[in-house]
Design a protein around this motif. Structure first.
Motif, PDB file in Angstrom:
ATOM      1  N   TYR A   1       0.839  -1.200   0.000  1.00 42.73           N
ATOM      2  CA  TYR A   1       0.000   0.000   0.000  1.00 42.73           C
ATOM      3  C   TYR A   1       0.877   1.254   0.000  1.00 42.73           C
ATOM      4  CZ  TYR A   1      -3.467   3.460   1.376  1.00 42.73           C
ATOM      5  OH  TYR A   1      -4.274   4.572   1.405  1.00 42.73           O
ATOM      6  N   CYS A   2       1.832   1.294   0.911  1.00 40.47           N
ATOM      7  CA  CYS A   2       2.675   2.488   1.037  1.00 40.47           C
ATOM      8  C   CYS A   2       3.552   2.680  -0.198  1.00 40.47           C
ATOM      9  CB  CYS A   2       3.538   2.400   2.295  1.00 40.47           C
ATOM     10  SG  CYS A   2       2.585   2.415   3.830  1.00 40.47           S
ATOM     11  N   SER A   3       4.046   1.598  -0.775  1.00 38.35           N
ATOM     12  CA  SER A   3       4.837   1.705  -2.002  1.00 38.35           C
ATOM     13  C   SER A   3       4.016   2.309  -3.122  1.00 38.35           C
ATOM     14  CB  SER A   3       5.354   0.325  -2.424  1.00 38.35           C
ATOM     15  OG  SER A   3       6.319  -0.159  -1.536  1.00 38.35           O
ATOM     16  N   LEU A   4       2.771   1.834  -3.243  1.00 40.21           N
ATOM     17  CA  LEU A   4       1.892   2.344  -4.301  1.00 40.21           C
ATOM     18  C   LEU A   4       1.659   3.848  -4.122  1.00 40.21           C
ATOM     19  CD1 LEU A   4      -1.284   0.547  -5.577  1.00 40.21           C
ATOM     20  CD2 LEU A   4      -1.273   3.002  -5.261  1.00 40.21           C
ATOM     21  N   VAL A   5       1.331   4.257  -2.900  1.00 37.03           N
ATOM     22  CA  VAL A   5       1.025   5.661  -2.645  1.00 37.03           C
ATOM     23  C   VAL A   5       2.258   6.539  -2.864  1.00 37.03           C
ATOM     24  CG1 VAL A   5       0.371   7.338  -0.869  1.00 37.03           C
ATOM     25  CG2 VAL A   5      -0.896   5.188  -1.089  1.00 37.03           C
ATOM     26  N   LEU A   6       3.401   6.117  -2.353  1.00 41.07           N
ATOM     27  CA  LEU A   6       4.609   6.937  -2.464  1.00 41.07           C
ATOM     28  C   LEU A   6       5.132   6.998  -3.893  1.00 41.07           C
ATOM     29  CD1 LEU A   6       6.304   5.859   0.866  1.00 41.07           C
ATOM     30  CD2 LEU A   6       5.408   8.126   0.327  1.00 41.07           C
ATOM     31  N   GLU A   7       4.905   5.960  -4.679  1.00 38.64           N
ATOM     32  CA  GLU A   7       5.239   6.029  -6.097  1.00 38.64           C
ATOM     33  C   GLU A   7       4.297   6.991  -6.812  1.00 38.64           C
ATOM     34  OE1 GLU A   7       7.643   4.662  -8.051  1.00 38.64           O
ATOM     35  OE2 GLU A   7       8.619   3.951  -6.240  1.00 38.64           O
ATOM     36  N   ASP A   8       3.017   6.895  -6.482  1.00 43.44           N
ATOM     37  CA  ASP A   8       2.014   7.729  -7.146  1.00 43.44           C
ATOM     38  C   ASP A   8       2.221   9.215  -6.840  1.00 43.44           C
ATOM     39  OD1 ASP A   8      -0.654   7.917  -8.610  1.00 43.44           O
ATOM     40  OD2 ASP A   8      -1.132   8.892  -6.712  1.00 43.44           O
ATOM     41  N   ILE A   9       2.685   9.518  -5.631  1.00 44.34           N
ATOM     42  CA  ILE A   9       2.929  10.906  -5.245  1.00 44.34           C
ATOM     43  C   ILE A   9       3.904  11.590  -6.211  1.00 44.34           C
ATOM     44  CG2 ILE A   9       4.254  12.226  -3.502  1.00 44.34           C
ATOM     45  CD1 ILE A   9       2.652  10.684  -1.375  1.00 44.34           C
ATOM     46  N   GLN A  10       4.771  10.814  -6.839  1.00 43.06           N
ATOM     47  CA  GLN A  10       5.776  11.387  -7.731  1.00 43.06           C
ATOM     48  C   GLN A  10       5.222  11.732  -9.115  1.00 43.06           C
ATOM     49  OE1 GLN A  10       9.608   9.064  -7.388  1.00 43.06           O
ATOM     50  NE2 GLN A  10       8.330   7.843  -6.016  1.00 43.06           N
ATOM     51  N   SER A  11       3.961  11.387  -9.366  1.00 43.97           N
ATOM     52  CA  SER A  11       3.372  11.684 -10.671  1.00 43.97           C
ATOM     53  C   SER A  11       2.900  13.140 -10.730  1.00 43.97           C
ATOM     54  CB  SER A  11       2.190  10.748 -10.956  1.00 43.97           C
ATOM     55  OG  SER A  11       1.095  11.047 -10.107  1.00 43.97           O
ATOM     56  N   LYS A  12       2.896  13.679 -11.909  1.00 48.91           N
ATOM     57  CA  LYS A  12       2.450  15.055 -12.125  1.00 48.91           C
ATOM     58  C   LYS A  12       0.996  15.220 -11.711  1.00 48.91           C
ATOM     59  CE  LYS A  12       2.391  18.539 -15.836  1.00 48.91           C
ATOM     60  NZ  LYS A  12       2.679  18.751 -17.281  1.00 48.91           N
ATOM     61  N   LYS A  13       0.172  14.242 -12.049  1.00 46.01           N
ATOM     62  CA  LYS A  13      -1.260  14.307 -11.707  1.00 46.01           C
ATOM     63  C   LYS A  13      -1.451  14.486 -10.208  1.00 46.01           C
ATOM     64  CE  LYS A  13      -3.345  10.610 -10.807  1.00 46.01           C
ATOM     65  NZ  LYS A  13      -3.905   9.237 -10.837  1.00 46.01           N
ATOM     66  N   THR A  14      -0.832  13.614  -9.434  1.00 50.60           N
ATOM     67  CA  THR A  14      -1.053  13.633  -7.989  1.00 50.60           C
ATOM     68  C   THR A  14      -0.435  14.856  -7.336  1.00 50.60           C
ATOM     69  OG1 THR A  14      -1.265  11.237  -7.884  1.00 50.60           O
ATOM     70  CG2 THR A  14      -0.615  12.352  -5.849  1.00 50.60           C
ATOM     71  N   THR A  15       0.776  15.216  -7.751  1.00 53.88           N
ATOM     72  CA  THR A  15       1.453  16.367  -7.155  1.00 53.88           C
ATOM     73  C   THR A  15       0.667  17.650  -7.359  1.00 53.88           C
ATOM     74  OG1 THR A  15       3.643  15.377  -7.423  1.00 53.88           O
ATOM     75  CG2 THR A  15       3.558  17.757  -7.198  1.00 53.88           C
ATOM     76  N   ARG A  16       0.016  17.788  -8.501  1.00 53.97           N
ATOM     77  CA  ARG A  16      -0.694  19.034  -8.792  1.00 53.97           C
ATOM     78  C   ARG A  16      -2.174  18.995  -8.405  1.00 53.97           C
ATOM     79  NH1 ARG A  16       1.727  21.396 -14.504  1.00 53.97           N
ATOM     80  NH2 ARG A  16       3.884  21.671 -13.753  1.00 53.97           N
TER      81      ARG A  16
END
Length: 225
Positions: free
Chosen positions: A114-129
Motif C-alpha cells: 500500500y505504502c509503495s503504491l502511494v509513495l510512487e504515485d505521489i511522484q506523478s504530475k497528476k497527484t502532485t498538482r
C-alpha cells in the motif's frame, strides 16, 4: 523486518489509472465515452491550469463540444467535480484491490505494498498538482472540503483493514489514529518530494524509511490508558 522491504515482488513504478468513470444507473445513462472525455478534459485543466481555469465553458471548449451538450451530461460544475473525484478514487480503489489485497500476503507485506503504491504515485504530475490544488480550495469551498474528506476516508480504508490485521488487540479508535498518521505522513511528502519538487531524487530513500517506520510503529504502538 528488513525482508519486508526487499520483497521479491515489488510494487515500484505502479501507475494508477487516471480515472475509472462510473456507470450511471439513473437519469441519463448513455454517452459514457462523452462523459469520460469531459472528465479527462476537466482533470487536465485542473492539473495544468488549476481550479480557477476549470469553468464549465472552458471544459466544453477543451472537449470541442457545445456548452449545452456539456450541461446535458453535467448540469453544474459541482456535479461534474463530484463525478470526477468519484472516478479518481475508483481508480485508486481498484489498484489497491489488485495490489494490496492479494491472497497469501502477510499484513506487513500488505502495508508495504500500500505504502509503495502511494509513495510512487505521489511522484506523478497528476497527484502532485491535483490534490494540493483541491486541498487548498477546500479551505474556502465547503463542497470541495466535504468531497475531499470523503475521498480520503475511502483511500484510508485499506490501511485501517491492514492495521486491524496486524494489531487485533487494538481498539477501532487506535486503528483509526494509526491509519490517519500513516496517511498524512505520506501525503505530506507531496510538497517536498512530488513531481518536479526539490527532494524528488530522495524519494527512494524516503520510501524505504517510511515503510520500515510505519511497520514498526504499528507493531509496537501502545495506546494511552
Amino acid at each position: 523486518m528488513e525482508r519486508l522491504l526487499m520483497s521479491q515482488d515489488p510494487v515500484d513504478d505502479v501507475l494508477v489509472p487516471d480515472l475509472i468513470v462510473p456507470s450511471r444507473t439513473v437519469g441519463y445513462t448513455k454517452g459514457h465515452e462523452t462523459r469520460e472525455m469531459i472528465l479527462r478534459s476537466a482533470l487536465g485543466i485542473l492539473i495544468e491550469e488549476g481550479w480557477q481555469a476549470m469553468s464549465m465553458r472552458r471544459i466544453a471548449a477543451s472537449c470541442g463540444i457545445k456548452f449545452g451538450n456539456l450541461t446535458y451530461h453535467y448540469r453544474t460544475r459541482e456535479e461534474l467535480v463530484r463525478e470526477l473525484l468519484e472516478a479518481v478514487i475508483s481508480a485508486y480503489e481498484r489498484e489497491f484491490e489488485t495490489t494490496v489485497y492479494q491472497s497469501g500476503l502477510t499484513p506487513e507485506q500488505r502495508l508495504e505494498r500500500y505504502c509503495s503504491l502511494v509513495l510512487e504515485d505521489i511522484q506523478s504530475k497528476k497527484t502532485t498538482r491535483l490534490f494540493p490544488e483541491l486541498w487548498a480550495l477546500s479551505n474556502h469551498d465547503q463542497f470541495v472540503h466535504d468531497r475531499m474528506h470523503e475521498l480520503y476516508a475511502r483511500a484510508r480504508a485499506p490501511i485501517n483493514d491492514i492495521v486491524a490485521l496486524m494489531r487485533p488487540d487494538l481498539q477501532q479508535k487506535d486503528c483509526d489514529d494509526l491509519s490517519l498518521f500513516i496517511s498524512f505522513s505520506m501525503e505530506g511528502s507531496t510538497v517536498f518530494a512530488g513531481y518536479a519538487k526539490p527532494f524528488l531524487s530522495s524519494m527512494p530513500q524516503i520510501k524505504r524509511i517510511s515503510i520500515k517506520s510505519f511497520i514498526n510503529i504499528v507493531n509496537t504502538y501502545v495506546p494511552e490508558i
